[in-house]
Each structure stands twice: as structure tokens, then as C-alpha cells.
Design an enzyme around this catalytic site. Structure first.
Site, mmCIF file in Angstrom:
data_model
loop_
_atom_site.group_PDB
_atom_site.id
_atom_site.type_symbol
_atom_site.label_atom_id
_atom_site.label_comp_id
_atom_site.label_asym_id
_atom_site.label_seq_id
_atom_site.Cartn_x
_atom_site.Cartn_y
_atom_site.Cartn_z
ATOM 1 N N ARG B 258 0.866 -1.177 0.000
ATOM 2 C CA ARG B 258 0.000 0.000 0.000
ATOM 3 C C ARG B 258 0.904 1.228 0.000
ATOM 4 O O ARG B 258 1.457 1.593 1.034
ATOM 5 C CB ARG B 258 -0.873 -0.038 1.249
ATOM 6 C CG ARG B 258 -1.950 1.003 1.304
ATOM 7 C CD ARG B 258 -2.604 1.005 2.692
ATOM 8 N NE ARG B 258 -1.831 1.810 3.617
ATOM 9 C CZ ARG B 258 -1.734 1.599 4.909
ATOM 10 N NH1 ARG B 258 -2.339 0.603 5.473
ATOM 11 N NH2 ARG B 258 -1.016 2.408 5.676
ATOM 12 N N HIS B 262 -3.816 4.313 4.608
ATOM 13 C CA HIS B 262 -4.831 3.273 4.822
ATOM 14 C C HIS B 262 -6.183 3.794 4.341
ATOM 15 O O HIS B 262 -6.853 3.184 3.522
ATOM 16 C CB HIS B 262 -4.903 2.897 6.303
ATOM 17 C CG HIS B 262 -6.165 2.181 6.683
ATOM 18 N ND1 HIS B 262 -6.472 0.932 6.201
ATOM 19 C CD2 HIS B 262 -7.212 2.551 7.457
ATOM 20 C CE1 HIS B 262 -7.655 0.560 6.675
ATOM 21 N NE2 HIS B 262 -8.123 1.531 7.431
ATOM 22 N N TYR B 271 3.960 5.179 11.556
ATOM 23 C CA TYR B 271 4.307 3.777 11.802
ATOM 24 C C TYR B 271 5.205 3.135 10.741
ATOM 25 O O TYR B 271 5.533 1.971 10.865
ATOM 26 C CB TYR B 271 3.036 2.938 11.995
ATOM 27 C CG TYR B 271 2.003 3.081 10.890
ATOM 28 C CD1 TYR B 271 2.127 2.362 9.703
ATOM 29 C CD2 TYR B 271 0.921 3.945 11.032
ATOM 30 C CE1 TYR B 271 1.197 2.492 8.695
ATOM 31 C CE2 TYR B 271 -0.017 4.088 10.012
ATOM 32 C CZ TYR B 271 0.117 3.358 8.852
ATOM 33 O OH TYR B 271 -0.795 3.507 7.849
#
Lengths: 326, 362
Positions: B258, B262, B271
Site C-alpha cells: 500500500r 490506509h 508507523y
């Protein structure tokens, strides 16, 4: 007193209890590195490490089930379920296991498990991420249901939940996280379950608010005061156990009651509260018990439609005003 | 003998045909027509550009939250390219390129993310389920779709998409197990994009692959380089052919990444490292496929520029059309009271009337 946001107050309760008792730990999706999708556990991984601030796979039923197992071993798990809507993914564990573990062990199993979960509509999160599921679980014996509205109550009630021996569903309303209020910094400050809070005193009408609706009820009360209507606002704080006495005492004084929650109107928390008042205090009431809640349709994604479906300050004002139009 | 090794019927293969450096395995290269390959390329580009446009629309407040697909175009298109129109496809919430290939209009996405109920409709003649927002729920539905196909004696298949995170939900395991028992024509496509919001694949499961999870249920599992559209296609077409032949379900794990957020409400810098993203930028599926097509003499830089312009116009037209349609759909807001039951119950009438009055005023 210093002011904290609701989110900070919850984090402070978690941090204080984890410092106080090594058996307390936090577990859930994205709670560690990310600090929680709602930011509540921000920074806690640094202090407590990954064993005690445990990121999990996407497995709600495993999170709650493991929480029950650890609780029966004497730990005091706090598990986070990101959205109240996802409680259903853990539904069997909550309803058939967590709530019944003490009962089905002949009273032997203590279940000091706290399930922290968000409820309410954060704005355009649509039908599967906006629900207020408190009353879905009010019909299940064996689990306590807490829905704080003010930061101090959030801190004090969470500490009571963690220190207690019974499972607790602890509902945090998403729209309250950024709200500020005075919060005691005493590490032993707790708020008992089953004691409602009279958030504002009044003599003309009682408005019982659940969660987010407490703040909306206070706004409504301020508007109604300008018309000379003195509203008493009551926050039950815990729905199970419910403080009947404070509610009855208030309607004895005001003779009128409106009950407001963000859950859908039908069979929401107000249904139980209204039934209690009808059974035990109907002689004090001058008119019908009036409920305010979301319309009986799922929460739409469109912000305009969502606004219509959700109850707001004006709905409480209109409900109160209805007593003088009958 | 008391201890013997059980001979399990399957092993997990990994397929790679066109690698990130452009190396091609000629033996494994599928025999696909120029027209088909160019069509795949067109939809990869359309998927990418439409995604970028939607991100801008979201930032401008013209649509709501959605899940960008950037980097996963090959994983989606290689899979659905193996389907025919009469097959069913069940998306999660990050499959817009696949849904466009299946004939869904850009307009329908804009209506959906613009908050219009019409966006949730299954478009006439298109067998795509609506997006499934909670994690993993649609995997179970694909078993039911497959079961119905089987009971009706048809040779269609049902293909369902989900992410790496969904393989931790019970829904996934119960779906694959039941599909195995019922031998349904279900293709489980896991887009392993390495992250479930902030949780990396390595923290999602200790298993070496996600594909191997099927083996426990007696279902074959295969892994692909999910950024290699040829490998994805080969895995998909083999699974589809098996399913059509009545040989049951397959799990395919497309290993991808990805590249973006998100959802539009996320901040991945909290993160993951830039360096990691940079590594995957190099493995990105579109440029790799463009190089392949150029090497085959099917595509030129000029043709790409012309196609980019064409796609830009197409998207602009779709946005205009969708926003015009939104104006005409405003009065359908009241249908939220009509879409709960087959017949509208009397008790909703009061709230419906209140809405009508409110809408009139607004």
C-alpha cells in the site's frame, strides 16, 4: 483544578493503574506503535513496552476471549475495541462467555476485564462505524455498562472498572475525546458505579443524558434558562448498575422528564430508564416521559442526512418545550 | 512406526514472471493478445489516476473518506481479468481498479463516497457486490455466492478480495473451510499490502505466507508477486479454471504494498519509514508493465502521453457528470426511510414525514 481532555483523562487513568498494578495491561488493534486509532494510548508503548501495551492482529473475538482468559488468571486486562460496531465481531465472547463466566463457575471466577470501546457518530463514518450499542448489552446479566460524559468521570469510572472484579463495557463517545474539563490529579480518585451525577440543578424539568447527550443537555438547559425554564441535567454515568434513586428524587422535584441518548430511539437506554420511572415514580409525573434519540434508520454517510438522523440540542429543547404546549 | 511425516496434498508455490527489474520468464509468460494487454495497461493507469483524483476531491471536501489503491493495481486487475461478466466479484473497500474493469462507472464511486444512496446500488448487469467496510465480512458472502452458483448448476465463479489483516478474523477461516467442504467455485484473493492500518504483516501472523492458511482446510493456496500483473493473472486464471471445472476453491495471496494511506483519515508516517516505502516504489506495478509492453513493441512514450490525456478527460467528465447527478439526486434523500424493509412500516411514517418537512425547509 487543572483541565484535561476526555482522551487525556482516560490515558491518565490507564497509566496510573498500570503503574499501580503490574497485572494491568492494554491490548487491542493499533494501540501500540500507532497510539490507538483514537489516540488514547499515545506514548504508552514507550513507558510500558510491547508486553503491556499489546498490538494485536485484527481479531476482536480473540482480543476479548484472551482478555477473559487472562482475567481469570488474576490479571486485569483492559482491551480496546476500535468501534462499538465491532463488538458484534466479539459478540459470543462478550455475551455468552465474559458475562457468564462467574455464574457458570459457581461464583468462583473473578472477571476483572475492562472492554474499552468507542460509541457514537464521529461524523460521516456511516452505518457500520457510528452506532451507539450500549443498550444492546443492557439485556445481558453479568456485565456492567459504563458511559462517561465528563473527563473527570471518565478517569474515575475507568479506575473503578480496572480495580473491580467484574467485567465492564466502557463506552467512550468519539465526539467527547477532545472535550475538556477539570480532572483531579489524585492517583486514588475513583468514581463509584451506580451513582448518577446531577450535572446541573433545576426544578422545572429533568433531562437525563447518556454519554455525549449530557453536553447537549447542558447546552439545551442554558438556552431554556433564557426562557425561564430551569432544567435539571442528570448523567446516570453507569447504565448497569443504574442509580434509580437519584432519578426518582429528581422527578419528584420536577414532575417532568426527558431522556436523551444518541442510540436509536427504539429500545435505547431510555427505554429502560423510562420503564423504571413509569414503574416507580409515575405518581410524581405531570405528563408523559419523553425520549430523544436517533431516528430508527441506520446512520447515513452523508453529513447532511446524518445530522437529521442524530439527536441534537434543538431536539432536547423541543422535547422540554413540549411540556408547556400540551 | 509411531512417528511418520504425513504427506500433505499441497505445497505453496510463489509465482513471479516479470520482476521489478523487467526480467521476464519466457516459459511462464501467458499468451495474451495485444488488445488484452493494452486494456490491462489502460485500466491500471485509469485506476491510478482516478484514485489520485478522488484523493484531491476528498481533500477539497467534495467526497468523504475512502481507501486509496495506489500500488495495488496489478494485484486487482490481474485477478479480475480472469473473470467473465457472468462471474461474481465481492470487493472489500480498496478495489476500485478491479470494479472499474468489471464495468462499474467512476460516477458510482463518486456517488458512494459523496454520501448518495445510489452509489451503493449493484449496477444493472454488473455482478459486483457493494464495498464491504468492516474487515472480512464479504469473504463469507463469497462462499454463499459460490454455493448458489453450484446449486444452480452454473459454471460461473465468485471472486472475493480482502487484505492481509482480514486473515486474522474468524470470518476468513470459517469461509475458506466451508468453501472447501462445500467445494464452492470461490476464488479468495488476499491483497497482502503489508499493513493493517499500522500493524505490519509480520505482526499479523507468524505464518511464513498467508497462502498456506488454505492448506489447513484442504484448499490449495498460491502466492504471487502481486505487483507483477502477469503472475497475478496466471494464478487467477488457473484458479478460475479449476473452479469452473467443479474442482472447488483456491486462495491466492498477492504480495503487494500500500504505497499511500490506509484511508484518507490515516497518517502512515506514524508507523513506517520512508526508506521502506522507497523500496516498494521501485517495485511499483505500472512502470514495470509499461517497460514490458514497450519491449514487445506494443507501447510507446507517445502512446502513454496520449492515453494519459484521454484518461484525464474521461475522469474530468465523470466528475462533472457525477456532480450534476448529485444535484438531481438530492430529493432521493428521503429514501433512507424506504430502504430498511421491503415494505415501509407504519411506525417509520412519522419520522419520514418529519424529514420531508425538514428537507422542504432546507
Amino acid at each position: 483544578m487543572r483541565e484535561l481532555t476526555y482522551s487525556e483523562a482516560i490515558r491518565e487513568a490507564l497509566v496510573e493503574e498500570m503503574r499501580r498494578d503490574a497485572n494491568v495491561f492494554l491490548m487491542g488493534e493499533d494501540v501500540g506503535t500507532f497510539g490507538g486509532v483514537w489516540g488514547v494510548s499515545h506514548g504508552m508503548l514507550d513507558e510500558f513496552g510491547p508486553e503491556r501495551v499489546r498490538d494485536t492482529p485484527i481479531s476482536e473475538i480473540a482480543i476479548v476471549g484472551a482478555g477473559l482468559g487472562a482475567a481469570m488468571m488474576g490479571m486485569r486486562p483492559v482491551v480496546e475495541i476500535m468501534f462499538g460496531d465491532f463488538l458484534m465481531c466479539a459478540g459470543d465472547q462478550i455475551v455468552n462467555q465474559v458475562a457468564k463466566a462467574r455464574f457458570m463457575s459457581g461464583g468462583k471466577a473473578d472477571v476483572p476485564l475492562t472492554i474499552r470501546v468507542t460509541s457514537g457518530a464521529p461524523g460521516s463514518a456511516a452505518a457500520q462505524h457510528s452506532q451507539s450499542p450500549e443498550s444492546w448489552f443492557m439485556n445481558i446479566p453479568g456485565i456492567k455498562i459504563v458511559a462517561p460524559a465528563l473527563p473527570a468521570d471518565a478517569k474515575g469510572l475507568l479506575k473503578t472498572a480496572i480495580r473491580g472484579e467484574d467485567p465492564v463495557l466502557f463506552f467512550e463517545h468519539k465526539m467527547l475525546y477532545a472535550e475538556k474539563g477539570p480532572v483531579p490529579d489524585d492517583a486514588d480518585f475513583t468514581v463509584p458505579f451506580g451513582v448518577a451525577s446531577v450535572v446541573r440543578e433545576g426544578v422545572d424539568v429533568t433531562v437525563v443524558g447518556v454519554g455525549n447527550m449530557v453536553l447537549k443537555a447542558l447546552k439545551a438547559a442554558a438556552q431554556l434558562a433564557e426562557q425561564g425554564i430551569r432544567v435539571e441535567v442528570i448523567d446516570p454515568r453507569t447504565l448497569v448498575p443504574l442509580d434509580k434513586e437519584t432519578l426518582i428524587r429528581s422527578v419528584q422535584k420536577t414532575s417532568r422528564v426527558v431522556i436523551a441518548h444518541e442510540a436509536h430511539l427504539r429500545s435505547g437506554p431510555a427505554a429502560e430508564i423510562a420503564a423504571v420511572l413509569a414503574e416507580e415514580a409515575i405518581e410524581y409525573l405531570d405528563g408523559p416521559i419523553v425520549r430523544v434519540g436517533a431516528k430508527n434508520v441506520p446512520l447515513p454517510y452523508s453529513p447532511i442526512l446524518e445530522q437529521f438522523v442524530l439527536p441534537d440540542v434543538s431536539d432536547i429543547v423541543a422535547a422540554v418545550a413540549s411540556f408547556w404546549k400540551r | 512406526m509411531p512417528r511418520t511425516t504425513i504427506d500433505l496434498p499441497y505445497q505453496v508455490e510463489h509465482i513471479s514472471i516479470l520482476d521489478e527489474d523487467g526480467n521476464l520468464d519466457h516459459d511462464l509468460e501467458p499468451d495474451l493478445s495485444e488488445e488484452f494487454l493494452l486494456r490491462l495497461h489502460r485500466y491500471m493507469l485509469l485506476g491510478r489516476r482516478f484514485d489520485e483524483r478522488m484523493l484531491k476531491l476528498q481533500r477539497q471536501g467534495r467526497i468523504g473518506t475512502f481507501a486509496p489503491i495506489q500500488g495495488q493495481e496489478a494485484s486487482q486487475l490481474g485477478s479480475v481479468a480472469a473473470l467473465r461478466d457472468s462471474d461474481w466479484m465481492a470487493p472489500a473497500f480498496r478495489e476500485s481498479a478491479a470494479q472499474l474493469w468489471r464495468g462499474q462507472s467512476m460516477e458510482s464511486f463518486l456517488l458512494y463516497y459523496g454520501g448518495y444512496f445510489r452509489g451503493g446500488e449493484i449496477p444493472e448487469g454488473i455482478r459486483n457486490l457493494p464495498v464491504a467496510i468492516p474487515v472480512g465480512t464479504q469473504i463469507l458472502h463469497a462462499v454463499g455466492l459460490g454455493y448458489a452458483i453450484k446449486v444452480h448448476g452454473q459454471d460461473d465463479v465468485a471472486m472475493v478480495f480482502f487484505g492481509d489483516g482480514a486473515t486474522s478474523e474468524g470470518d476468513f477461516h470459517e469461509a475458506v473451510n466451508n468453501a472447501g467442504v462445500f467445494k464452492t467455485p470461490t476464488i479468495f484473493v488476499c491483497q497482502n499490502n503489508q499493513y493493517a492500518i499500522s500493524i505490519p504483516r509480520s505482526h499479523q501472523t507468524q505464518a511464513k505466507t498467508l497462502a498456506q492458511k488454505a492448506l489447513a482446510y484442504g484448499v490449495p493456496g498460491i502466492q504471487t508477486d502481486g505487483n507483477d500483473i502477469l503472475a497475478v493473472y496466471v494464478a487467477a486464471i488457473e484458479a478460475v479454471e479449476r473452479a469452473r471445472a467443479g474442482e472447488g476453491p483456491t486462495l491466492i495471496e498477492n504480495v503487494t504494498y500500500r504505497l499511500s494511506v490506509h484511508t484518507t483519515a490515516d497518517d502512515p508516517t506514524r508507523y513506517r519509514d520512508e526508506e521502506e516505502v522507497a523500496v516498494w516504489e521501485k517495485r511499483e506495478p505500472i512502470s514495470r508493465f509499461q517497460r514490458y509492453l514497450k519491449d514487445k513493441g506494443m507501447l510507446t512514450d507517445n502512446a502513454i502521453t496520449a492515453l494519459e490525456d484521454e484518461i484525464k478527460d474521461e475522469i474530468a467528465e465523470a466528475v462533472d457528470k457525477a456532480e450534476e447527478r448529485m444535484e438531481t439526486l438530492k430529493d432521493e434523500a428521503i429514501t433512507m426511510f424506504d430502504h430498511l424493509y421491503a415494505e415501509r412500516p407504519a411506525y417509520l411514517e412519522e419520522q419520514r414525514q418529519a424529514f420531508a418537512a425538514h428537507w422542504e425547509k432546507a
